[in-house]
Design an enzyme around this catalytic site. Structure first.
Site, PDB file in Angstrom:
ATOM      1  N   TYR A  32       0.831  -1.206   0.000  1.00 42.14           N
ATOM      2  CA  TYR A  32       0.000   0.000   0.000  1.00 42.14           C
ATOM      3  C   TYR A  32       0.861   1.249   0.000  1.00 42.14           C
ATOM      4  O   TYR A  32       2.084   1.186   0.184  1.00 42.14           O
ATOM      5  CB  TYR A  32      -0.951  -0.007   1.203  1.00 42.14           C
ATOM      6  CG  TYR A  32      -0.316   0.330   2.541  1.00 42.14           C
ATOM      7  CD1 TYR A  32       0.534  -0.552   3.186  1.00 42.14           C
ATOM      8  CD2 TYR A  32      -0.578   1.552   3.173  1.00 42.14           C
ATOM      9  CE1 TYR A  32       1.105  -0.230   4.429  1.00 42.14           C
ATOM     10  CE2 TYR A  32      -0.025   1.871   4.407  1.00 42.14           C
ATOM     11  CZ  TYR A  32       0.816   0.975   5.029  1.00 42.14           C
ATOM     12  OH  TYR A  32       1.385   1.294   6.234  1.00 42.14           O
ATOM     13  N   ARG A  51       8.368   4.151  -4.565  1.00 40.81           N
ATOM     14  CA  ARG A  51       8.359   3.218  -3.424  1.00 40.81           C
ATOM     15  C   ARG A  51       7.328   2.113  -3.656  1.00 40.81           C
ATOM     16  O   ARG A  51       7.572   0.954  -3.299  1.00 40.81           O
ATOM     17  CB  ARG A  51       8.068   3.965  -2.122  1.00 40.81           C
ATOM     18  CG  ARG A  51       8.196   3.052  -0.908  1.00 40.81           C
ATOM     19  CD  ARG A  51       8.092   3.812   0.397  1.00 40.81           C
ATOM     20  NE  ARG A  51       6.776   4.404   0.580  1.00 40.81           N
ATOM     21  CZ  ARG A  51       6.433   5.177   1.605  1.00 40.81           C
ATOM     22  NH1 ARG A  51       7.326   5.458   2.549  1.00 40.81           N
ATOM     23  NH2 ARG A  51       5.227   5.684   1.706  1.00 40.81           N
ATOM     24  N   ARG A 104      -7.683 -21.293  -1.403  1.00 35.72           N
ATOM     25  CA  ARG A 104      -6.651 -20.792  -0.496  1.00 35.72           C
ATOM     26  C   ARG A 104      -5.433 -21.699  -0.610  1.00 35.72           C
ATOM     27  O   ARG A 104      -5.526 -22.903  -0.351  1.00 35.72           O
ATOM     28  CB  ARG A 104      -7.162 -20.793   0.951  1.00 35.72           C
ATOM     29  CG  ARG A 104      -6.121 -20.293   1.934  1.00 35.72           C
ATOM     30  CD  ARG A 104      -6.631 -20.294   3.366  1.00 35.72           C
ATOM     31  NE  ARG A 104      -5.591 -19.817   4.276  1.00 35.72           N
ATOM     32  CZ  ARG A 104      -4.644 -20.584   4.812  1.00 35.72           C
ATOM     33  NH1 ARG A 104      -4.599 -21.869   4.528  1.00 35.72           N
ATOM     34  NH2 ARG A 104      -3.740 -20.064   5.613  1.00 35.72           N
ATOM     35  N   LYS A 151       6.444  -1.767   1.971  1.00 34.21           N
ATOM     36  CA  LYS A 151       5.246  -1.170   2.580  1.00 34.21           C
ATOM     37  C   LYS A 151       4.106  -2.178   2.452  1.00 34.21           C
ATOM     38  O   LYS A 151       3.173  -2.043   1.647  1.00 34.21           O
ATOM     39  CB  LYS A 151       4.912   0.180   1.926  1.00 34.21           C
ATOM     40  CG  LYS A 151       4.028   1.036   2.847  1.00 34.21           C
ATOM     41  CD  LYS A 151       4.133   2.492   2.516  1.00 34.21           C
ATOM     42  CE  LYS A 151       3.144   3.355   3.288  1.00 34.21           C
ATOM     43  NZ  LYS A 151       3.278   3.340   4.738  1.00 34.21           N
ATOM     44  N   GLU A 183      12.548   2.605  13.871  1.00 38.10           N
ATOM     45  CA  GLU A 183      11.528   3.592  13.492  1.00 38.10           C
ATOM     46  C   GLU A 183      10.384   3.504  14.477  1.00 38.10           C
ATOM     47  O   GLU A 183      10.482   2.808  15.490  1.00 38.10           O
ATOM     48  CB  GLU A 183      11.058   3.330  12.052  1.00 38.10           C
ATOM     49  CG  GLU A 183      10.451   1.957  11.841  1.00 38.10           C
ATOM     50  CD  GLU A 183       9.956   1.710  10.423  1.00 38.10           C
ATOM     51  OE1 GLU A 183       9.687   2.679   9.692  1.00 38.10           O
ATOM     52  OE2 GLU A 183       9.808   0.534  10.063  1.00 38.10           O
ATOM     53  N   LEU A 207      11.056   1.352   7.089  1.00 34.25           N
ATOM     54  CA  LEU A 207      10.436   1.837   5.868  1.00 34.25           C
ATOM     55  C   LEU A 207      11.163   3.095   5.404  1.00 34.25           C
ATOM     56  O   LEU A 207      11.405   3.990   6.225  1.00 34.25           O
ATOM     57  CB  LEU A 207       8.959   2.160   6.139  1.00 34.25           C
ATOM     58  CG  LEU A 207       8.177   2.490   4.879  1.00 34.25           C
ATOM     59  CD1 LEU A 207       7.811   1.210   4.131  1.00 34.25           C
ATOM     60  CD2 LEU A 207       6.920   3.268   5.199  1.00 34.25           C
TER      61      LEU A 207
HETATM   62  N1  PDD Z   1       2.731   5.006   7.620  1.00 33.45           N
HETATM   63  N2  PDD Z   1       7.458   3.715   9.028  1.00 33.45           N
HETATM   64  C1  PDD Z   1       6.298   3.037   9.087  1.00 33.45           C
HETATM   65  C2  PDD Z   1       6.304   1.680   9.693  1.00 33.45           C
HETATM   66  C3  PDD Z   1       5.119   3.613   8.591  1.00 33.45           C
HETATM   67  O1  PDD Z   1       3.964   2.930   8.638  1.00 33.45           O
HETATM   68  C4  PDD Z   1       5.160   4.932   8.047  1.00 33.45           C
HETATM   69  C5  PDD Z   1       3.950   5.642   7.506  1.00 33.45           C
HETATM   70  C6  PDD Z   1       6.394   5.605   8.017  1.00 33.45           C
HETATM   71  C7  PDD Z   1       6.539   6.991   7.418  1.00 33.45           C
HETATM   72  O2  PDD Z   1       6.512   6.943   6.020  1.00 33.45           O
HETATM   73  P1  PDD Z   1       5.989   8.177   5.148  1.00 33.45           P
HETATM   74  O3  PDD Z   1       6.774   9.349   5.568  1.00 33.45           O
HETATM   75  O4  PDD Z   1       6.244   7.774   3.739  1.00 33.45           O
HETATM   76  O5  PDD Z   1       4.500   8.357   5.459  1.00 33.45           O
HETATM   77  C8  PDD Z   1       7.527   4.966   8.500  1.00 33.45           C
HETATM   78  C9  PDD Z   1       1.538   5.495   6.974  1.00 33.45           C
HETATM   79  C10 PDD Z   1       1.285   6.958   7.122  1.00 33.45           C
HETATM   80  C11 PDD Z   1       0.353   4.617   7.361  1.00 33.45           C
HETATM   81  O6  PDD Z   1       0.564   3.414   7.449  1.00 33.45           O
HETATM   82  O7  PDD Z   1      -0.764   5.112   7.510  1.00 33.45           O
END
Ligand code: PDD
Length: 291
Positions: A32, A51, A104, A151, A183, A207
């Protein structure tokens, strides 16, 4: 009722349905993106598309659309879904799964028809005064898998960690992998250590946040010293500033860590500088000066 995109159709949200055999539902077999939108303009769309491509490549799934097609769908949804609340900030959520298979079965199906979904949500306007209040965080062991650079919609580890933070009265978790800060549960982490802005280097432990990269770019342009390097939980505990960054939370100061104040318990001067630079960058996007 908001309109969403599902597999070639634009539909009211309550009419958008997928099969229970969808591999996203059964296996979390998908990826996503979340893209912030200011003044109707998508921030860093090119980088989000890159990405997305990297995530799809990592899970061996073909990109079902071209970047132009992704943009067209997002722009149509943005027009179809005017904001009802204050402000015009939004975010685009998109998801691609390995689609529906007849049975499945863990192995990839012979024929793949990706499920493609996109929706637009309102984002409460981010006000500097509110941001300045900051949030509390706790450190937790990073229990996730070894491909955190993807992601993936498989967010069970992330949601359990976020909930554990909430259960302890904190807004977010800061994840520690073998003594090193990686993170947040849904954000990247920055710390100011000896007056240098530090964030963990890219790799499979975190990420590659688009906001993270933008902050580093803005730091370089504005003579803020920064380093992408490993840093320890111990260094974090004595940092003079700690921030979270994400597309939806922008840059959020952490004023309390593990129940103790971070420095004097208030947002710090480097955050003050960076948030102004970041807001100026958003203003340029709104006025159409940059993309
Ligand atoms: N999440 N690390 C993780 C594990 C994340 O889920 C996210 C963002 C980030 C920051 O990435 P970015 O700057 O590209 O938004 C880092 C999004 C916002 C979400 O899952 O809703």
């Amino acid at each position: 009722m908001s309109n969403v995109y599902l597999n070639g159709e634009y539909l009211p949200l309550d009419q958008a349905k997928i099969s229970v055999l969808d591999r996203g539902f059964l296996f979390a077999d998908g990826v996503y993106e979340v893209i912030p939108v200011y003044g109707g303009r998508l921030l860093r769309m090119r980088e989000h598309m890159q990405r997305l491509q990297n995530s799809l490549d990592a899970i061996r799934l073909e990109n079902p659309l071209t970047n132009t097609q992704w943009l067209e769908i997002a722009e149509k949804l943005l027009l179809d879904n005017p904001n009802s609340g204050p402000g015009d900030d939004k975010y685009v959520y998109l998801q691609v799964t390995r689609g529906v298979a007849a049975k499945r079965n863990h192995g990839f199906p012979d024929e793949v028809n990706q499920t493609v979904f996109m929706m637009v949500n309102e984002m409460a306007p981010v006000n500097k005064e509110e941001l300045r209040q900051g949030v509390s965080a706790i450190t937790l062991d990073d229990i996730r898998w070894k491909a955190c650079h993807v992601k993936s919609i498989s967010l069970l580890g992330n949601i359990l960690l976020r909930q554990q933070a909430h259960d302890n009265g904190a807004a977010e978790a800061i994840l520690i992998n073998e003594g090193l800060v990686t993170e947040g549960a849904a954000s990247n982490v920055f710390a100011v250590i000896d007056d240098v802005l530090v964030t963990a280097p890219m790799g499979n432990r975190l990420l590659p946040g688009i906001t993270r990269d933008l902050i580093l770019e803005l730091a370089a342009e504005n003579n803020i010293n920064y380093e992408e390097r490993d840093f320890t939980e111990q260094e974090l505990l004595t940092a003079s500033e700690i921030w979270f960054s994400s597309s939806t939370k922008e840059i959020l100061p952490v004023v309390e860590l593990n129940g103790k104040p971070v420095a004097n318990g208030q947002s710090g001067p480097i955050w003050e500088k960076m948030i102004d630079i970041y807001q100026a960058c958003k203003a340029k996007l709104r006025s159409g000066e940059t993309s």
